[in-house]
Design an enzyme around this catalytic site. Structure first.
Site, mmCIF file in Angstrom:
data_model
loop_
_atom_site.group_PDB
_atom_site.id
_atom_site.type_symbol
_atom_site.label_atom_id
_atom_site.label_comp_id
_atom_site.label_asym_id
_atom_site.label_seq_id
_atom_site.Cartn_x
_atom_site.Cartn_y
_atom_site.Cartn_z
ATOM 1 N N ASP A 298 0.807 -1.218 0.000
ATOM 2 C CA ASP A 298 0.000 0.000 0.000
ATOM 3 C C ASP A 298 0.845 1.274 0.000
ATOM 4 O OD1 ASP A 298 -2.320 -1.640 0.158
ATOM 5 O OD2 ASP A 298 -1.881 -1.904 2.280
ATOM 6 N N HIS B 136 -4.418 -2.402 -5.859
ATOM 7 C CA HIS B 136 -3.608 -1.302 -6.373
ATOM 8 C C HIS B 136 -4.535 -0.185 -6.831
ATOM 9 C CE1 HIS B 136 0.036 -4.133 -7.284
ATOM 10 N NE2 HIS B 136 -0.250 -4.029 -6.016
HETATM 11 P P1 IMP Z 1 -3.144 -12.789 2.571
HETATM 12 O O1 IMP Z 1 -2.129 -12.288 1.607
HETATM 13 O O2 IMP Z 1 -4.565 -12.515 2.102
HETATM 14 O O3 IMP Z 1 -2.919 -14.220 2.938
HETATM 15 O O4 IMP Z 1 -2.991 -11.943 3.931
HETATM 16 C C1 IMP Z 1 -1.849 -12.078 4.772
HETATM 17 C C2 IMP Z 1 -1.441 -10.736 5.368
HETATM 18 O O5 IMP Z 1 -0.959 -9.891 4.331
HETATM 19 C C3 IMP Z 1 -2.596 -9.967 6.039
HETATM 20 O O6 IMP Z 1 -2.051 -9.232 7.116
HETATM 21 C C4 IMP Z 1 -3.039 -8.995 4.951
HETATM 22 O O7 IMP Z 1 -3.642 -7.842 5.487
HETATM 23 C C5 IMP Z 1 -1.718 -8.682 4.287
HETATM 24 N N1 IMP Z 1 -1.870 -8.307 2.859
HETATM 25 C C6 IMP Z 1 -2.083 -9.136 1.820
HETATM 26 N N2 IMP Z 1 -2.135 -8.456 0.665
HETATM 27 C C7 IMP Z 1 -1.918 -7.180 0.974
HETATM 28 C C8 IMP Z 1 -1.823 -5.992 0.197
HETATM 29 O O8 IMP Z 1 -1.921 -5.985 -1.043
HETATM 30 N N3 IMP Z 1 -1.592 -4.835 0.866
HETATM 31 C C9 IMP Z 1 -1.440 -4.812 2.221
HETATM 32 N N4 IMP Z 1 -1.521 -5.888 2.994
HETATM 33 C C10 IMP Z 1 -1.758 -7.068 2.382
HETATM 34 MG MG MG Z 2 -2.882 -2.061 -1.676
#
Ligand code: IMP
Ligand code: MG
Length: 334
Positions: free
Chosen positions: A13, A43
């Site tokens: 982010d 994104h």
């Molecule tokens: P997952 O990728 O859905 O398995 O989530 C695992 C961790 O990564 C969690 O804490 C999510 O909030 C974080 N996370 C996954 N994708 C993103 C992203 O694109 N931006 C920020 N945090 C993410």
């Molecule tokens: Mg993002």
């Protein structure tokens, strides 16, 4: 520049979408190849006041001649992918690698309960369980789906042939360095490595072919979900400072902390970064909003940028001064 990789140096982010959508138009990218996770990514691209929230389509859709590819390392949700392609009108330039793994209902269900939801706080998108099943070699891949047939591509071959012809290729990473399964704050991480080397492997580009690695660093740090966040400030304080953000995919509040030089240095190392894109500088220095030349930045903002360069030993080549893709100071030619 040839082959450029763009990754985030904190917890995601940081503004990759904005930086990539700008580079697409400015550098007339031939190909943008999406690497990284799957639809867990969010994104944001803003162009002429219109806000696009992308989960699967590469952020370089803003340049109408750019071919939009999804590398074999990425897991896809065909419904989300095809809907985004339709809504953006980019179906005719979309290519999906034959070997992308497919998210199914059971992956989304598994991601929405148990320790993944409760302890890890995943996005619930099915990305992690799909990657797990890929490791078990039982998952279906893109070539198994009739609805993807017209989009199937050999992404590594397309990308490497474009590089052979001297064209501009950008590899789009997702998430952030400290959400990496290998290098992040385990177990509070995503389901794969998301550093620059992994992004290259995701799209089939070898390490010797990469020319530039742009590390995107936001002027403050945010993190969604649990896990350590050094220097975290209370939500009310984040609101006061203008750092209060809400997650693109899940709508959760993002936790916030000041810019972290220690993490940034480690991210430079882990990604082999060659340049820094420093985003949201206008949030720290509101008078810089929309500024497009370095000398118009305030004294305070320039001091911060110089400190980042000194501490990290790399040039800050791109400076985000607002959400629109043109709100950027581009020092690459200077
Ligand atoms: P997952 O990728 O859905 O398995 O989530 C695992 C961790 O990564 C969690 O804490 C999510 O909030 C974080 N996370 C996954 N994708 C993103 C992203 O694109 N931006 C920020 N945090 C993410
Ligand atoms: Mg993002």
């Amino acid at each position: 520049m040839g082959c450029t990789v763009v990754v985030d140096g904190f917890f995601g982010d940081g503004g990759k979408g904005k930086i990539i959508s700008y580079l697409a138009v400015k550098d007339r990218l031939s190909i943008c190849a999406r690497a990284g996770g799957g639809p867990n990514a969010g994104h944001t691209v803003v162009r002429e006041g219109k806000v696009y929230k992308l989960r699967m389509i590469p952020s370089a859709f803003t340049y109408e001649k750019c071919r939009l590819l999804i590398g074999p390392g990425v897991v896809i949700n065909p419904e989300i992918l095809l809907r985004e392609a339709r809504e953006l009108g980019v179906s005719d330039r979309l290519g999906v690698d034959r070997q992308c793994a497919i998210i199914e209902r059971r992956h989304i269900e598994a991601d929405s309960r148990g320790h993944l939801k409760g302890k890890i706080g995943t996005t619930g998108s099915g990305t992690g369980p799909c990657n797990a099943e890929r490791a078990m070699r039982t998952v279906r891949i893109a070539r198994d789906l009739p609805e993807l047939r017209e989009y199937l591509a050999d992404v590594p071959l397309e990308v490497n042939e474009a590089l052979d012809r001297g064209e501009e290729v950008l590899i789009e990473g997702t998430q952030g360095t400290f959400l990496s399964l290998y290098h992040g704050t385990y177990p509070y991480v995503t389901s794969k490595d998301v550093t620059a080397s992994a992004a290259c492997a995701d799209v089939g580009v070898g390490p010797t072919r990469v020319d530039e690695v742009i590390l995107v660093l936001k002027a403050y740090v945010t993190r969604v979900g649990p896990g350590e966040l050094p220097g975290e400030i209370p939500w009310e304080e984040a609101v006061r400072r203008g750092w209060a953000e809400v997650a693109t995919v899940t709508g959760r509040k993002r936790r916030a902390a000041p810019f972290n030089f220690g993490l940034a240095r480690r991210a430079v190392m882990l990604n082999g970064a060659t340049q820094i894109a420093l985003t949201k500088v206008d949030i720290l220095y509101p008078e810089c909003r929309g500024v497009r030349s370095y000398r118009e930045l305030t004294h305070g903002a320039r001091g911060f940028i110089e400190k980042v360069e000194d501490e990290l030993g790399l040039p800050v080549t791109l400076i985000g001064t607002g959400p629109d893709l043109w709100e950027v100071v581009d020092r690459r030619e200077a």
